[in-house]
Design a protein around this motif. Structure first.
Motif, short mmCIF file in Angstrom:
data_model
loop_
_atom_site.label_atom_id
_atom_site.label_comp_id
_atom_site.label_asym_id
_atom_site.label_seq_id
_atom_site.Cartn_x
_atom_site.Cartn_y
_atom_site.Cartn_z
N UNK A 172 -10.25 -11.00 3.74
CA UNK A 172 -11.34 -10.66 2.82
C UNK A 172 -11.34 -11.62 1.63
N UNK A 173 -12.52 -12.04 1.16
CA UNK A 173 -12.54 -12.77 -0.11
C UNK A 173 -11.93 -11.89 -1.21
N UNK A 174 -11.29 -12.53 -2.17
CA UNK A 174 -10.67 -11.77 -3.27
C UNK A 174 -11.69 -10.81 -3.91
N UNK A 175 -12.90 -11.28 -4.12
CA UNK A 175 -13.90 -10.45 -4.82
C UNK A 175 -14.44 -9.32 -3.94
N UNK A 176 -14.14 -9.36 -2.63
CA UNK A 176 -14.53 -8.25 -1.76
C UNK A 176 -13.35 -7.36 -1.40
N UNK A 177 -12.20 -7.56 -2.09
CA UNK A 177 -11.12 -6.59 -1.94
C UNK A 177 -9.85 -7.07 -1.29
N UNK A 178 -9.64 -8.40 -1.21
CA UNK A 178 -8.38 -8.92 -0.66
C UNK A 178 -7.18 -8.18 -1.28
N UNK A 179 -6.16 -7.83 -0.53
CA UNK A 179 -5.98 -8.11 0.90
C UNK A 179 -6.53 -7.03 1.83
N UNK A 180 -6.76 -5.83 1.32
CA UNK A 180 -7.27 -4.75 2.18
C UNK A 180 -8.27 -3.90 1.42
N UNK A 181 -9.25 -3.42 2.14
CA UNK A 181 -10.18 -2.46 1.52
C UNK A 181 -10.45 -1.36 2.52
N UNK A 182 -10.81 -0.21 1.99
CA UNK A 182 -11.19 0.89 2.86
C UNK A 182 -12.60 0.63 3.40
N UNK B 38 3.71 0.10 2.49
CA UNK B 38 3.35 -0.81 3.58
C UNK B 38 2.93 -2.18 3.06
N UNK B 39 3.51 -3.22 3.62
CA UNK B 39 3.05 -4.57 3.33
C UNK B 39 1.83 -4.86 4.21
N UNK B 40 1.15 -5.95 3.92
CA UNK B 40 0.02 -6.35 4.77
C UNK B 40 0.52 -6.55 6.20
N UNK C 136 0.87 -1.17 0.00
CA UNK C 136 0.00 0.00 0.00
C UNK C 136 0.91 1.22 0.00
N UNK C 137 0.84 1.99 -1.09
CA UNK C 137 1.69 3.17 -1.21
C UNK C 137 0.95 4.37 -0.62
N UNK C 138 1.59 5.07 0.29
CA UNK C 138 1.01 6.27 0.89
C UNK C 138 1.94 7.42 0.53
N UNK C 139 1.43 8.33 -0.27
CA UNK C 139 2.33 9.38 -0.76
C UNK C 139 1.60 10.67 -1.06
N UNK C 140 2.12 11.41 -2.01
CA UNK C 140 1.55 12.71 -2.35
C UNK C 140 2.09 13.77 -1.41
#
Lengths: 132, 397
Positions: free
Chosen positions: B216-226, B107-109, B95-99
């Motif tokens: 999370x199931x893949x179709x619900x946003x694995x590995x992370x969702x907001x 960040x890794x899981x 997960x890239x946090x920037x700007x």
């Protein structure tokens, strides 16, 4: 003892794999993916099933296939209720203007003709039912 | 499904007065197309109602709403663009946090799980277009009935904590968010959303890595969702891979053109006089549905029946649910179920003994802790934010 031996061999083999993948599928699990799943692989994967949509026959259906179905399923049309020509014109325009579909202007009119024929507000009930 | 199609046909014949109520249709909780739709089984999912297959859009059958928590395998699925993630390698996923930040993060899981305090929240995830198929006049879009929602227990890191670790710079107005999904064409706008910085830092918004105690199931946003509690699911970016602090509002089709509602609290407009002003959809409005009976169910005269359903709002919590069995002439209070927090839906139930054979119009309406309730009629051009008083016509034999 021999059972433990097999477990050990499988565990060592799984650790030794350079690429092991967790595959989630509704199809029967393949023998290759079983030991991988037990090894808690960092690679998670699904295989999408195929649910081919019924495509209603109508004028310019080949243009519709070529220009529309590259990006999305025909169910985007078949799930809709019957709409007026204006609504279908706006939908085609949205695909071009907002979603960047490269549909030549001449094709756009042909596609609207198709949509009105198969799912227009004044169209006869000719749309094919989805496969069961 | 054929049975429910038959039920719809019978109901529409029986109820000639379907348009007596301005927003009503005789089959108020199921559009005809949905009744005829097939079931499909996707990976990590049970049989769900197939709206589209590419990209997948799957609706939850009503019977899964009989429990407080919606099972992961029955949770609805909605992707926008055909390039959906089907493989995620946790060794390389970041997960890239920037700007507009002092310290960009990658960040890794494992980083998310180990370096930030975990928080847990029960929250309803509801598609902006849930129940679109019930609007009259009909509008184009995903023709959902009431099953484009689910209630889950989410666990993850606070977005605030992640932004604080990145040290957001002064002058930041929004965060832009996108996931691993990709557009089918070069010119198709990538799916991305934005939140105002104060909202992003309110402490309630979560980067979730667990859903009901599992990945999370893949179709619900694995590995992370907001998880944006109280807000419609369009903001709950799946397979979240990028968070960008912005010193200018995000310019994107997905905020500027799509997911917009008329500029009023009820997302209401006249189809012959469209509202000149629209705003991005945001907090969920008060909403209640029947889970029992289902649209094709037949009830027996003189037999006690348990009416049941769910109600939600955008974060005040449901205070009251009322039901009517006579088309809204008289109302009585339903019993509320377990309170799982202000962002959860609230189940409700009420006993009813149909007095005689005949046709009945059931209705349900909810009120939240702020005193907000539901409208008798509502429409908008995109079929968003349906919060109209629910009606269900039943046949008692």
């Amino acid at each position: 003892m021999s059972n433990w031996g097999i477990v050990l061999v499988v565990a060592v083999a799984a650790m030794g794999l350079t690429v092991s993948v967790r595959v989630y599928s509704q199809q029967p699990t393949t023998s290759a993916s079983k030991p991988a799943a037990k090894a808690a692989s960092p690679v998670h994967s699904i295989v999408l099933p195929q649910y081919p949509p019924g495509i209603a026959e109508g004028p310019n259906v080949e243009t519709y296939r070529k220009d529309c179905l590259t990006c999305h399923t025909a169910r985007y049309v078949s799930m809709q209720p019957r709409f007026s020509k204006t609504v279908w014109q706006n939908e085609v325009k949205k695909m071009v203007d907002a979603f960047g579909a490269a549909i030549p202007e001449a094709d756009q009119a042909l596609i609207v003709e198709y949509l009105v024929a198969v799912n227009g507000a004044e169209a006869p009930a000719t749309i094919s039912a989805p496969p069961r | 499904m054929l049975a429910s199609l038959g039920g719809f046909a019978a109901a529409s014949r029986t109820f000639g007065y379907a348009f007596e109520f301005s927003s009503a249709r005789g089959f108020a909780t199921e559009p005809a197309e949905t009744a005829a739709r097939q079931l499909a089984r996707y990976p990590q999912k049970t049989e769900l109602i197939l709206l589209t297959d590419r990209p997948p859009q799957l609706e939850t059958p009503l019977r899964y709403f009989r429990t407080d928590i919606t099972p992961n395998d029955a949770f609805f699925v909605r992707w926008h663009l055909s390039g959906i993630p089907t493989t995620v390698d946790l060794q390389t996923f970041r997960l890239e946090v920037g700007g507009h930040v002092k310290k960009p993060l990658s960040l890794s899981l494992d980083d998310l799980q180990s370096k930030f305090e975990p928080v847990t929240q029960v929250a309803l995830c509801q598609c902006a277009g849930n129940s679109r198929g019930l609007f009259e006049p009909r509008v184009p879009g995903g023709q959902w009935a009431n099953g484009a929602m689910g209630n889950a227990r989410w666990r993850g890191a606070r977005l605030k904590d992640v932004l604080d670790a990145a040290e957001v710079l002064p002058g930041t107005v929004q965060v832009g968010l996108h996931g691993l999904d990709s557009p089918p064409l070069e010119k198709t706008p990538r799916f991305e959303k934005s939140l105002q910085i104060d909202h992003a830092r309110d402490g309630d918004v979560i980067i979730a890595y667990e859903m009901n105690g599992e990945p999370l199931p893949m179709l619900n946003g694995f590995p992370i969702r907001l998880v944006v509690p109280g807000w419609y699911a369009t903001y709950w970016v799946k397979a979240l891979s990028s968070i960008k602090a912005l010193d200018q509002p995000l310019k994107t089709f997905w905020m500027d053109k799509a997911y917009r509602i008329p500029d009023n609290a009820d997302a209401n407009e006249d189809h012959q006089h469209l509202s000149p002003l629209t705003i991005p959809i945001n907090r969920m409005s008060v909403h209640s549905i029947f889970v029992r009976p289902e649209p094709d169910e037949q009830l027996r005269a003189g037999q006690r029946y348990e009416l049941a359903g769910v109600a939600n709002d955008g974060g005040n919590g449901i205070r009251r649910v009322e039901v009517s069995q006579d088309g809204g002439q008289t109302w009585s209070d339903a019993t509320l179920g377990t309170d799982l927090g202000k962002y959860s839906w609230r189940r409700w139930q009420a006993w009813w003994t149909p007095p005689a054979i005949g046709s009945y119009r059931l209705m349900v309406r909810a009120t939240n802790a702020a005193g907000e309730t539901q409208r008798a009629a509502q429409w908008n051009r995109s079929g968003y934010q349906r919060g109209v008083i629910e009606q269900l016509d039943v046949v008692v034999l």
